[in-house]
Design a protein around this motif. Structure first.
Motif, PDB file in Angstrom:
ATOM      1  N   LEU A   1     106.712  -7.455 -31.935  1.00  0.00           N
ATOM      2  CA  LEU A   1     107.752  -7.721 -32.301  1.00  0.00           C
ATOM      3  C   LEU A   1     108.810  -8.603 -31.716  1.00  0.00           C
ATOM      4  O   LEU A   1     109.415  -9.430 -32.132  1.00  0.00           O
ATOM      5  N   ILE A   2     108.752  -8.782 -30.146  1.00  0.00           N
ATOM      6  CA  ILE A   2     109.556  -9.434 -29.213  1.00  0.00           C
ATOM      7  C   ILE A   2     109.026 -10.836 -29.673  1.00  0.00           C
ATOM      8  O   ILE A   2     109.878 -11.687 -29.707  1.00  0.00           O
ATOM      9  N   ARG A   3     107.868 -11.050 -29.652  1.00  0.00           N
ATOM     10  CA  ARG A   3     107.180 -12.356 -29.916  1.00  0.00           C
ATOM     11  C   ARG A   3     107.691 -12.809 -31.234  1.00  0.00           C
ATOM     12  O   ARG A   3     107.794 -14.065 -31.509  1.00  0.00           O
ATOM     13  N   GLN A   4     107.672 -12.039 -32.234  1.00  0.00           N
ATOM     14  CA  GLN A   4     108.146 -12.569 -33.621  1.00  0.00           C
ATOM     15  C   GLN A   4     109.452 -12.998 -33.622  1.00  0.00           C
ATOM     16  O   GLN A   4     110.043 -14.087 -34.129  1.00  0.00           O
ATOM     17  N   PHE A   5     110.454 -12.367 -32.942  1.00  0.00           N
ATOM     18  CA  PHE A   5     111.854 -12.485 -32.862  1.00  0.00           C
ATOM     19  C   PHE A   5     111.903 -13.915 -32.225  1.00  0.00           C
ATOM     20  O   PHE A   5     112.743 -14.739 -32.577  1.00  0.00           O
ATOM     21  N   LEU A   6     111.331 -14.162 -31.030  1.00  0.00           N
ATOM     22  CA  LEU A   6     111.512 -15.725 -30.373  1.00  0.00           C
ATOM     23  C   LEU A   6     110.743 -16.606 -31.188  1.00  0.00           C
ATOM     24  O   LEU A   6     111.383 -17.716 -31.213  1.00  0.00           O
ATOM     25  N   LYS A   7     109.639 -16.062 -31.949  1.00  0.00           N
ATOM     26  CA  LYS A   7     109.330 -17.375 -32.959  1.00  0.00           C
ATOM     27  C   LYS A   7     110.061 -17.697 -33.849  1.00  0.00           C
ATOM     28  O   LYS A   7     110.439 -18.998 -34.104  1.00  0.00           O
ATOM     29  N   ASP A   8     110.832 -16.654 -34.632  1.00  0.00           N
ATOM     30  CA  ASP A   8     111.844 -17.034 -35.418  1.00  0.00           C
ATOM     31  C   ASP A   8     112.702 -17.700 -34.931  1.00  0.00           C
ATOM     32  O   ASP A   8     113.421 -18.535 -35.570  1.00  0.00           O
ATOM     33  N   ASN A  17     104.844  -2.968 -19.443  1.00  0.00           N
ATOM     34  CA  ASN A  17     105.245  -4.218 -20.079  1.00  0.00           C
ATOM     35  C   ASN A  17     105.395  -4.126 -21.475  1.00  0.00           C
ATOM     36  O   ASN A  17     106.270  -4.547 -22.347  1.00  0.00           O
ATOM     37  N   ILE A  18     104.198  -3.397 -22.142  1.00  0.00           N
ATOM     38  CA  ILE A  18     104.289  -3.175 -23.431  1.00  0.00           C
ATOM     39  C   ILE A  18     105.483  -2.207 -23.747  1.00  0.00           C
ATOM     40  O   ILE A  18     106.203  -2.475 -24.889  1.00  0.00           O
ATOM     41  N   ASP A  19     105.941  -1.299 -23.146  1.00  0.00           N
ATOM     42  CA  ASP A  19     107.018  -0.461 -23.362  1.00  0.00           C
ATOM     43  C   ASP A  19     108.198  -1.284 -23.587  1.00  0.00           C
ATOM     44  O   ASP A  19     109.107  -0.970 -24.696  1.00  0.00           O
ATOM     45  N   TRP A  43     103.370 -11.346 -21.251  1.00  0.00           N
ATOM     46  CA  TRP A  43     103.430 -12.706 -21.010  1.00  0.00           C
ATOM     47  C   TRP A  43     102.717 -13.429 -21.997  1.00  0.00           C
ATOM     48  O   TRP A  43     103.275 -14.533 -22.689  1.00  0.00           O
ATOM     49  N   TYR A  44     101.683 -12.965 -22.559  1.00  0.00           N
ATOM     50  CA  TYR A  44     100.910 -13.842 -23.528  1.00  0.00           C
ATOM     51  C   TYR A  44     101.413 -13.855 -24.795  1.00  0.00           C
ATOM     52  O   TYR A  44     101.098 -14.782 -25.666  1.00  0.00           O
ATOM     53  N   ASN A  45     102.555 -12.842 -24.991  1.00  0.00           N
ATOM     54  CA  ASN A  45     103.132 -13.050 -26.310  1.00  0.00           C
ATOM     55  C   ASN A  45     104.298 -13.695 -26.027  1.00  0.00           C
ATOM     56  O   ASN A  45     105.238 -13.516 -27.265  1.00  0.00           O
ATOM     57  N   LEU A  46     104.826 -14.332 -25.040  1.00  0.00           N
ATOM     58  CA  LEU A  46     106.095 -14.773 -24.849  1.00  0.00           C
ATOM     59  C   LEU A  46     105.881 -16.333 -24.682  1.00  0.00           C
ATOM     60  O   LEU A  46     106.613 -17.071 -25.265  1.00  0.00           O
ATOM     61  N   THR A  47     105.158 -16.593 -23.716  1.00  0.00           N
ATOM     62  CA  THR A  47     104.972 -18.003 -23.345  1.00  0.00           C
ATOM     63  C   THR A  47     104.381 -19.005 -24.476  1.00  0.00           C
ATOM     64  O   THR A  47     104.701 -20.130 -24.398  1.00  0.00           O
ATOM     65  N   TYR A  52      94.743 -14.120 -26.939  1.00  0.00           N
ATOM     66  CA  TYR A  52      93.960 -12.991 -26.283  1.00  0.00           C
ATOM     67  C   TYR A  52      93.551 -11.835 -27.344  1.00  0.00           C
ATOM     68  O   TYR A  52      92.455 -11.433 -27.099  1.00  0.00           O
ATOM     69  N   ALA A  53      94.248 -11.723 -28.387  1.00  0.00           N
ATOM     70  CA  ALA A  53      93.865 -10.603 -29.471  1.00  0.00           C
ATOM     71  C   ALA A  53      92.237 -11.062 -30.077  1.00  0.00           C
ATOM     72  O   ALA A  53      91.550 -10.082 -30.071  1.00  0.00           O
ATOM     73  N   ASP A  54      92.240 -12.280 -30.171  1.00  0.00           N
ATOM     74  CA  ASP A  54      91.345 -12.800 -30.883  1.00  0.00           C
ATOM     75  C   ASP A  54      89.905 -12.854 -29.832  1.00  0.00           C
ATOM     76  O   ASP A  54      88.843 -12.387 -30.171  1.00  0.00           O
ATOM     77  N   TYR A  55      90.325 -13.109 -28.625  1.00  0.00           N
ATOM     78  CA  TYR A  55      89.333 -13.110 -27.385  1.00  0.00           C
ATOM     79  C   TYR A  55      88.887 -11.723 -27.194  1.00  0.00           C
ATOM     80  O   TYR A  55      87.618 -11.598 -26.951  1.00  0.00           O
ATOM     81  N   VAL A  56      89.767 -10.780 -27.508  1.00  0.00           N
ATOM     82  CA  VAL A  56      89.158  -9.261 -27.125  1.00  0.00           C
ATOM     83  C   VAL A  56      88.539  -8.756 -28.011  1.00  0.00           C
ATOM     84  O   VAL A  56      87.312  -8.081 -27.861  1.00  0.00           O
TER      85      VAL A  56
END
Length: 516
Positions: free
Chosen positions: A248-255, A284-286, A291-295, A454-458
Motif C-alpha cells: 500500500l505504501i508503495r502504491q501511495f508513493l507511486k501515485d 518492516n512489513i508492519d 526497501w524494495y517497495n520504496l526505492t 523481488y516478488a517475481d524472483y521469489v
C-alpha cells in the motif's frame, strides 16, 4: 535621388530605435531568466547538505542585513578571530540561513505539513479546506522562497503523512476501534487510515501546493503505519483482507510521484534505518517500509541513521551505538548501498544524520564529523542533519569545512564494504543457495540476469540443490571475475565456475556453470 518625406525621416529612425529597445530588453529578460534558472539549479540534488527547519522558525522571516551579519560572524569564527559582531537580535531562521550561507551547507528541510498534521502554507485545495488543517504559519511563503533562492538554497518540503492528529479528529479518516473511538499509539498520537483513498490523495494535494509554491523537492515523512502495528488488537480486523502494508505504501508513493511529475520536483521518502538492515522482516512489513517497495518509486530514499536510535541492537557496534556514530553510520551506509544495488530503476540515497544529544551523551563537532566521515569514505557528499529544536551550533559545521568526499572512479568503482570481492561474494551466493536464503540470493545476483521485481524472483525461484561447496581459486579482470569451486549436489562432487560482474560498485553473480 528621391527626397525622403517627414514621415520617413522621423518614423523609420523611431522604428529602428524601438526595435533596438525591444531587442535590448529581450536580451535583458533572457539574462534575468538565465540567472533565475541558475539559482534554481545551482544545488544538484545529489549534493544537498541540509538542516531541518520547523515552520514556526521559518515564519520568523529574514532580514538580509541580519543574515549577512551572522554570515560575517561565522566567517570570523572560521578564521578564529575575536569577533565583536552583535548577533543578539538575529532570529533563529536568520541564523540558520546565515550559517548555510557561510559554510558547505546548502539546503533547508521545512515543515509544510507538520507532526501534528497542520498545513503551514496557503493552500487553495478543497482537500485542505475540508481537513481544516491550514494554520497560517507560513502565509508569506512566496517571499520566503524568493529569499532562500536568492541565497542559492535548495528547498525541501517535509510532509508528515499518516501520523496526523488534526485530520484524525474526523474519525471517519482515522484508525479507530469498532465503536468509532480514535485509536492512539503508545505516545498518545493519533494516526489516519493509510487504506483510506481520501487520506492518501489529501497528502498528495498538500505536496502539489508545496511544489506550486516553488519547493525543489517533496519529502514524505511518516510514510508508514504505526510501529509494531500488528501487535495491537485494533489491527486484527483492520488488516483483514487488505493488501500488505508495504504494498500500500508503495502504491501511495507511486501515485504521488506520477501526480507530481508535471511540477518538476524531486520526490523523496524518509525511512527507518532498519529498512536497510532487515529485508522481508515482520518489523518492516508492519510499518510498511520494505526497501524494495520504496526505492523504485522515488528519486531519493532517506534512511534515518541516528546512532541514538540503534540502542538495543548490536548491528554495527558492540558498545552503546549512540557513543559510536562513525561505526553506526558506516554500517548503515554499507547496508543501504548493498541493498539498493539490487535494483536498476532505483532511488538515490541521502541520509538523515544526528545533531542532537540523548542518553546523557553530548553530540558536538567530533560526533558530527564522525558521521560525515563515514559518508565521505564512500564518496557520498549529501546528507541532512536533524535537530528538533533547530539550534545549530556553528562549530558543529565549521569542522566540516575542509572535509571532502573520497573521489570514486567513474569506471569500475568498487565500494569498500566488508566481503565485497569476487571470491567472498561467490561464497555468500552459494551459501544463500544452500540455505534457501531468498534475500541474499536476490541481492547477490546481477540484476541484468534475473527478474527486477523481488516478488517475481521469489515466484520463479528454482534452487540448485547444492549441499556443500569448497573454494578452489579465482581470477579477476577489471569489472569481471571467474570464481572456481568444488560443489556437492545429490551426493556427487562437481567442478563449477561462477562468473562475477561488478554492478553498482558491488560484486554480483552473473551466472555459473558446471565444468564437465
Amino acid at each position: 535621388m528621391r527626397k525622403r518625406t517627414f514621415s520617413e525621416n522621423f518614423i523609420k529612425p523611431l522604428s529602428l530605435f524601438i526595435s533596438i529597445f525591444i531587442c535590448l530588453n529581450f536580451l535583458s529578460i533572457c539574462n534575468s531568466v538565465t540567472v533565475i534558472a541558475a539559482e534554481l539549479s545551482s544545488v544538484h540534488p545529489d549534493h544537498v547538505r541540509g538542516l531541518y527547519v520547523k515552520a514556526d522558525i521559518a515564519s520568523l522571516g529574514l532580514k538580509e542585513e541580519n543574515v549577512e551579519r551572522y554570515s560575517e560572524y561565522i566567517e570570523a569564527l572560521k578564521e578564529k578571530k575575536n569577533s565583536k559582531i552583535d548577533i543578539g537580535k538575529i532570529n533563529a531562521f536568520e541564523k540558520i540561513v546565515g550559517l548555510i550561507n557561510a559554510t558547505r551547507l546548502n539546503a533547508v528541510v521545512i515543515n509544510v505539513k507538520d507532526d501534528q498534521g497542520y498545513v503551514t502554507i496557503p493552500a487553495d485545495s478543497e482537500y485542505v479546506l475540508q481537513a481544516g488543517s491550514y494554520n497560517y504559519q507560513l502565509k508569506d511563503i512566496g517571499k520566503t522562497m524568493e529569499q532562500l533562492k536568492k541565497y542559492g538554497i535548495y528547498t525541501i518540503a517535509r510532509i508528515v503523512v499518516f501520523k496526523d492528529g488534526v485530520l484524525a479528529q474526523n474519525a471517519s479518516h482515522a484508525i479507530k476501534y469498532d465503536d468509532g473511538t480514535v485509536w492512539k499509539d503508545y505516545s498518545g498520537a493519533a494516526w489516519v487510515d493509510p487504506y483510506d483513498e481520501w487520506v492518501r490523495q489529501y497528502n498528495i494535494e498538500v505536496a502539489k501546493q508545496a511544489a506550486a509554491a516553488g519547493f525543489d523537492e517533496i519529502q514524505f515523512d511518516y510514510i508508514r503505519f504505526p510501529e509494531k502495528f500488528s501487535q495491537y488488537d485494533v489491527s486484527k480486523k483492520y488488516l483483514q483482507n487488505k493488501i500488505r502494508q508495504d504494498q500500500l505504501i508503495r502504491q501511495f508513493l507511486k501515485d504521488a510521484y506520477t501526480q507530481l511529475k508535471p511540477y518538476n520536483v524531486k520526490v523523496s521518502a524518509d525511512v527507518f534505518g532498519c529498512a536497510a538492515y532487515l529485508w522481508d522482516d515482520q518489523l518492516n512489513i508492519d510499518i510498511g517500509q520494505v526497501w524494495y517497495n520504496l526505492t523504485q518509486e522515488a528519486d531519493y530514499i532517506s534512511p534515518m541513521v541516528y546512532p541514538s536510535h540503534y540502542r538495543g541492537t548490536n548491528w554495527y557496534t558492540q558498545g552503546d551505538p549512540n557513543k559510536h556514530p562513525y561505526e553506526v553510520v558506516k554500517g548503515a551506509i554499507e547496508d543501504s548501498l548493498t541493498i539498493n544495488s539490487a535494483f536498476e530503476d532505483k532511488a538515490r540515497i541521502r541520509f538523515w544524520l544526528q545533531d542532537f544529544s540523548m542518553y546523557d551523551y553530548e553530540y558536538g563537532p567530533q560526533q558530527i564529523a564522525d558521521q560525515v566521515k563515514a559518508l565521505h569514505e564512500k564518496g557520498i557528499d549529501t546528507y541532512m542533519f536533524w535537530n528538533n529544536k533547530n539550534v545549530y551550533d556553528p562549530y558543529n559545521y565549521l569542522i566540516l569545512e575542509d572535509k571532502h568526499p573520497k573521489v570514486i572512479p567513474d569506471k569500475y568503482p568498487v565500494y569498500d564494504i566488508k566481503n565485497n570481492n569476487p571470491a567472498d561474494a561467490a561464497k555468500r551466493y552459494l551459501e544463500a543457495d544452500k540455505n534457501k536464503d531468498l534475500y541474499h540470493s536476490f541481492i547477490l545476483k546481477a540484476e541484468k540476469t534475473r527478474q527486477s521485481e523481488y516478488a517475481d524472483y521469489v515466484k520463479n525461484m528454482q534452487w540448485s540443490g547444492i549441499t556443500a561447496y569448497e573454494f578452489t581459486g579465482y581470477r579477476e579482470s577489471f569489472n569481471t571475475a571467474q570464481v572456481f569451486f568444488s560443489i556437492t549436489k545429490q551426493g556427487k562432487q562437481q567442478k563449477a565456475v561462477l562468473f562475477m560482474l561488478l554492478e553498482e560498485g558491488i560484486w554480483k553473480v552473473h551466472d555459473y556453470y558446471i565444468i564437465r
